[in-house]
Motif scaffolding. Structure first.
Motif, PDB file in Angstrom:
ATOM      1  N   TRP A   1      -1.527 -16.477   6.284  1.00 22.49           N
ATOM      2  CA  TRP A   1      -0.700 -16.025   5.173  1.00 22.49           C
ATOM      3  C   TRP A   1       0.351 -15.031   5.656  1.00 22.49           C
ATOM      4  N   THR A   2       1.391 -14.865   4.823  1.00 22.55           N
ATOM      5  CA  THR A   2       2.379 -13.813   5.023  1.00 22.55           C
ATOM      6  C   THR A   2       2.605 -13.147   3.671  1.00 22.55           C
ATOM      7  N   ALA A   3       2.798 -11.843   3.685  1.00 26.00           N
ATOM      8  CA  ALA A   3       3.066 -11.073   2.472  1.00 26.00           C
ATOM      9  C   ALA A   3       4.253 -10.173   2.755  1.00 26.00           C
ATOM     10  N   SER A   4       5.230 -10.166   1.853  1.00 26.17           N
ATOM     11  CA  SER A   4       6.457  -9.393   2.069  1.00 26.17           C
ATOM     12  C   SER A   4       6.728  -8.431   0.928  1.00 26.17           C
ATOM     13  N   CYS A   5       7.009  -7.187   1.298  1.00 19.86           N
ATOM     14  CA  CYS A   5       7.460  -6.166   0.353  1.00 19.86           C
ATOM     15  C   CYS A   5       8.955  -6.020   0.572  1.00 19.86           C
ATOM     16  N   VAL A   6       9.742  -5.972  -0.500  1.00 22.17           N
ATOM     17  CA  VAL A   6      11.189  -5.857  -0.356  1.00 22.17           C
ATOM     18  C   VAL A   6      11.590  -4.532   0.295  1.00 22.17           C
TER      19      VAL A   6
ATOM     20  N   THR B   1       0.817  -1.215   0.000  1.00 21.65           N
ATOM     21  CA  THR B   1       0.000   0.000   0.000  1.00 21.65           C
ATOM     22  C   THR B   1       0.850   1.264   0.000  1.00 21.65           C
ATOM     23  N   HIS B   2       2.134   1.149   0.274  1.00 25.95           N
ATOM     24  CA  HIS B   2       3.005   2.317   0.334  1.00 25.95           C
ATOM     25  C   HIS B   2       3.733   2.593  -0.979  1.00 25.95           C
ATOM     26  N   CYS B   3       4.194   1.530  -1.652  1.00 22.94           N
ATOM     27  CA  CYS B   3       5.024   1.737  -2.847  1.00 22.94           C
ATOM     28  C   CYS B   3       4.476   1.065  -4.109  1.00 22.94           C
ATOM     29  N   ARG B   4       3.371   0.341  -4.002  1.00 25.06           N
ATOM     30  CA  ARG B   4       2.695  -0.311  -5.136  1.00 25.06           C
ATOM     31  C   ARG B   4       3.474  -1.488  -5.716  1.00 25.06           C
ATOM     32  N   ARG B   5       4.496  -1.953  -5.022  1.00 26.92           N
ATOM     33  CA  ARG B   5       5.230  -3.130  -5.496  1.00 26.92           C
ATOM     34  C   ARG B   5       4.388  -4.384  -5.267  1.00 26.92           C
ATOM     35  N   ARG B   6       4.543  -5.341  -6.157  1.00 28.19           N
ATOM     36  CA  ARG B   6       3.907  -6.645  -5.978  1.00 28.19           C
ATOM     37  C   ARG B   6       4.636  -7.344  -4.835  1.00 28.19           C
TER      38      ARG B   6
ATOM     39  N   HIS C   1       9.263  -2.486   2.368  1.00 29.02           N
ATOM     40  CA  HIS C   1       8.542  -2.145   3.610  1.00 29.02           C
ATOM     41  C   HIS C   1       8.315  -3.296   4.576  1.00 29.02           C
ATOM     42  N   GLY C   2       8.853  -4.464   4.305  1.00 28.32           N
ATOM     43  CA  GLY C   2       8.754  -5.557   5.254  1.00 28.32           C
ATOM     44  C   GLY C   2       7.554  -6.460   5.068  1.00 28.32           C
ATOM     45  N   SER C   3       7.190  -7.175   6.148  1.00 25.46           N
ATOM     46  CA  SER C   3       6.174  -8.230   6.085  1.00 25.46           C
ATOM     47  C   SER C   3       4.892  -7.883   6.817  1.00 25.46           C
ATOM     48  N   LEU C   4       3.816  -8.490   6.324  1.00 23.72           N
ATOM     49  CA  LEU C   4       2.507  -8.484   6.982  1.00 23.72           C
ATOM     50  C   LEU C   4       2.108  -9.933   7.172  1.00 23.72           C
ATOM     51  N   SER C   5       1.247 -10.216   8.117  1.00 24.73           N
ATOM     52  CA  SER C   5       0.749 -11.584   8.280  1.00 24.73           C
ATOM     53  C   SER C   5      -0.665 -11.552   8.821  1.00 24.73           C
TER      54      SER C   5
END
Length: 66
Positions: free
Chosen positions: A54-59, A39-44, A61-65
């Motif tokens: 689940w876990t989701a990681s942005c290179v 949501t901050h940088c629009r990266r996949r 901004h870090g991880s969400l879970s």
């Protein structure tokens, strides 16, 4: 789990408009699936789904879970 607040939609990656109706489908889909875009940088994000969540990681901004 609700979508994180930011500049971009965490499901489609488009700019999150002030008009809530424009992303009603994204919000409904996010009830059942993890975020796909930062949501901050629009990266996949790299997303891993397991039976317990689940876990989701942005290179950048870090991880969400869940």
């Amino acid at each position: 789990m609700s979508a994180a607040v930011g500049t971009y939609c965490d499901r489609c990656g488009q700019a999150d408009p002030a008009d809530a109706a424009a992303h009603a489908g994204c919000r409904a889909a996010r009830e059942l699936e993890p975020p796909r875009y930062c949501t901050h940088c629009r990266r996949r994000m790299k997303v891993q789904v397991v039976p317990t969540g689940w876990t989701a990681s942005c290179v950048e901004h870090g991880s969400l879970s869940s």
